[in-house]
Scaffold this motif. Sequence first.
Motif, PDB file in Angstrom:
ATOM      1  N   ALA A 183      29.387  37.916  41.169  1.00 44.81           N
ATOM      2  CA  ALA A 183      30.508  36.971  41.102  1.00 44.81           C
ATOM      3  C   ALA A 183      31.560  37.451  40.109  1.00 44.81           C
ATOM      4  N   VAL A 184      31.114  37.952  38.964  1.00 42.71           N
ATOM      5  CA  VAL A 184      32.048  38.454  37.956  1.00 42.71           C
ATOM      6  C   VAL A 184      32.872  39.599  38.529  1.00 42.71           C
ATOM      7  N   LEU A 185      32.227  40.547  39.180  1.00 42.70           N
ATOM      8  CA  LEU A 185      32.925  41.697  39.741  1.00 42.70           C
ATOM      9  C   LEU A 185      33.985  41.252  40.748  1.00 42.70           C
ATOM     10  N   ILE A 186      33.620  40.364  41.657  1.00 39.80           N
ATOM     11  CA  ILE A 186      34.553  39.936  42.700  1.00 39.80           C
ATOM     12  C   ILE A 186      35.713  39.145  42.099  1.00 39.80           C
ATOM     13  N   LEU A 187      35.419  38.249  41.191  1.00 37.65           N
ATOM     14  CA  LEU A 187      36.486  37.451  40.585  1.00 37.65           C
ATOM     15  C   LEU A 187      37.416  38.304  39.727  1.00 37.65           C
ATOM     16  N   ARG A 188      36.859  39.252  38.999  1.00 34.69           N
ATOM     17  CA  ARG A 188      37.681  40.076  38.099  1.00 34.69           C
ATOM     18  C   ARG A 188      38.378  41.208  38.843  1.00 34.69           C
ATOM     19  N   ASP A 189      37.622  41.995  39.607  1.00 34.03           N
ATOM     20  CA  ASP A 189      38.192  43.215  40.189  1.00 34.03           C
ATOM     21  C   ASP A 189      38.857  42.999  41.541  1.00 34.03           C
ATOM     22  N   VAL A 190      38.435  41.991  42.291  1.00 37.68           N
ATOM     23  CA  VAL A 190      39.030  41.765  43.606  1.00 37.68           C
ATOM     24  C   VAL A 190      40.105  40.682  43.539  1.00 37.68           C
ATOM     25  N   LEU A 191      39.790  39.576  42.897  1.00 38.97           N
ATOM     26  CA  LEU A 191      40.750  38.474  42.831  1.00 38.97           C
ATOM     27  C   LEU A 191      41.657  38.536  41.610  1.00 38.97           C
ATOM     28  N   GLY A 192      41.310  39.374  40.646  1.00 39.20           N
ATOM     29  CA  GLY A 192      42.180  39.556  39.501  1.00 39.20           C
ATOM     30  C   GLY A 192      42.175  38.423  38.498  1.00 39.20           C
ATOM     31  N   TRP A 193      41.083  37.666  38.431  1.00 35.87           N
ATOM     32  CA  TRP A 193      40.996  36.567  37.455  1.00 35.87           C
ATOM     33  C   TRP A 193      40.879  37.129  36.044  1.00 35.87           C
ATOM     34  N   GLN A 194      41.335  36.354  35.080  1.00 37.23           N
ATOM     35  CA  GLN A 194      41.169  36.705  33.679  1.00 37.23           C
ATOM     36  C   GLN A 194      39.725  36.439  33.251  1.00 37.23           C
ATOM     37  N   ALA A 195      39.258  37.196  32.257  1.00 36.22           N
ATOM     38  CA  ALA A 195      37.874  37.051  31.802  1.00 36.22           C
ATOM     39  C   ALA A 195      37.592  35.634  31.295  1.00 36.22           C
ATOM     40  N   LYS A 196      38.574  35.019  30.639  1.00 37.67           N
ATOM     41  CA  LYS A 196      38.348  33.669  30.114  1.00 37.67           C
ATOM     42  C   LYS A 196      38.168  32.652  31.241  1.00 37.67           C
ATOM     43  N   ASP A 197      38.863  32.859  32.369  1.00 37.41           N
ATOM     44  CA  ASP A 197      38.725  31.940  33.501  1.00 37.41           C
ATOM     45  C   ASP A 197      37.367  32.110  34.180  1.00 37.41           C
ATOM     46  N   VAL A 198      36.897  33.357  34.279  1.00 34.66           N
ATOM     47  CA  VAL A 198      35.574  33.607  34.850  1.00 34.66           C
ATOM     48  C   VAL A 198      34.500  33.029  33.940  1.00 34.66           C
ATOM     49  N   ALA A 199      34.688  33.179  32.653  1.00 38.45           N
ATOM     50  CA  ALA A 199      33.725  32.639  31.691  1.00 38.45           C
ATOM     51  C   ALA A 199      33.642  31.120  31.810  1.00 38.45           C
ATOM     52  N   GLU A 200      34.784  30.475  31.985  1.00 33.43           N
ATOM     53  CA  GLU A 200      34.797  29.018  32.132  1.00 33.43           C
ATOM     54  C   GLU A 200      34.070  28.603  33.410  1.00 33.43           C
ATOM     55  N   LEU A 201      34.311  29.324  34.490  1.00 38.60           N
ATOM     56  CA  LEU A 201      33.659  29.003  35.755  1.00 38.60           C
ATOM     57  C   LEU A 201      32.142  29.115  35.640  1.00 38.60           C
ATOM     58  N   LEU A 202      31.678  30.194  35.016  1.00 43.58           N
ATOM     59  CA  LEU A 202      30.242  30.467  34.951  1.00 43.58           C
ATOM     60  C   LEU A 202      29.553  29.817  33.756  1.00 43.58           C
TER      61      LEU A 202
END
Length: 337
Positions: A155-174
Motif C-alpha cells: 500500500a505504501v509503495l502504490i500510494l507513494r510511487d504511483v499516486l504520488g501521496w506525501q509520506a505524512k498522508d500515507v502515515a495518517e491513512l495507515l
Amino acid sequence: MSADTRREELGVSGPGMNGPGEVDESAFSGLAERHRRELHVHCYRMLGSFEDAEDTVQETFLRAWRRRETFEGRSTFRAWLYRIATNACLDLLAKRRPEPATGGEVLWLQPYPDRLLDELPAGDADEPETVAVARETIELAYLVAVQHLAPRPRAVLILRDVLGWQAKDVAELLGDSVNSVNSALQRARAGMREHLPAERQDWTGGEEDAGTRELVRRFTDASVATDIPALASMLRDDVRCSMPPTPGLYIGRDTVVNSWVEDGFEGMTGLRAVRTAVNRQPAVAFYLWRKDRGAYLPLTIDVLRVTGGAITEIVTFHDDQFPRLGLPERLPPEGTE
C-alpha cells in the motif's frame, strides 16, 4: 477549492453532516461513480484480481456512504475515496491472503482489458491523483512484483510511487509514523527490484512499434500452425511462462518448449486466433474447433511481454476470462463470417 466547497459537492446542507437527510444520496452516488474506474484499477493493483477489485470497489462505496459524515473537505473527495479503498483492500488481504505471493508466480492473477483502462481520466492539474493514474504501471510484470510485497508495504509503495501521496498522508491513512512509512517504502522498492525485469524500460509500457506488431503476428501464425520450432525462435533465452490459476512457472527457452511438447501442443489442429490487448500488452486469444458445436470455442489467452525483438514472458489465461475481455463467445466456421 475550499473545504466548504468540497462539502457542498456532496449536497451537504450544513456543517455537521449529522443526519442522513443532510446529504443528497443521488449527488453522492454520482460523485462516487465518476471515480469508479480509477478506484477499480487501484484495487486491482493492490489485489491482483479483477474480481476481487470489483468487490472491493463496491465495499468502498458502501463504506463511503455510511461514513459520509467523516468527509470534512480537508482533502479532495477522490483522495478520501482512495483512503477508504486502500483500507478495504488491506482488510480483504488480511482475511483472504495472510501471506504474499512467493516464487515469482501469482495464482490469483487476472488480466485487465485495455478497453476498460481507456476509461481512465486523462488528468487534471487540480487533481494530481488523476495524472498519476493516467501514467500508471499496469503491466503484468509489475502486478506480479507488487503481489510479492506484504500488504502494508504494498500500500505504501502504490500510494507513494504511483499516486504520488506525501509520506505524512500515507502515515495518517495507515496509522503509522512518517519514519515507519519511509522505511516500508524502502523495503517495498527493494522487493520490487528483486522481482521486476532487470531493465526498467522492459515493463514501463508504451505504444507497440512495428517490430513488436510483426513479432506478435508471427507468434500468432506459428501458434495456430502449432509450429514449435518457429515459436522457439521467437523466445529469449530467459523467457518465463505461467498459467494462473494453474500452478507452475517455467523459466528458460528449453524448459518452456519441453513443456509444450509434453502437453501435446505440437500437431494440435483446429485453432484460430484473435488479437487483443490487456494490461497495455499485446495478447492473442485462441479458439479451438468443436465439430459437435459447429464453431470455434474459447481456449486460452496468451499475454506477451516483448523486449528487444524477442518474447520474454507469456502469461496464459483460461477461457473463463474471455467474456470480461469483450472477446466473442464463439467463432463461426472459416469462410462463413
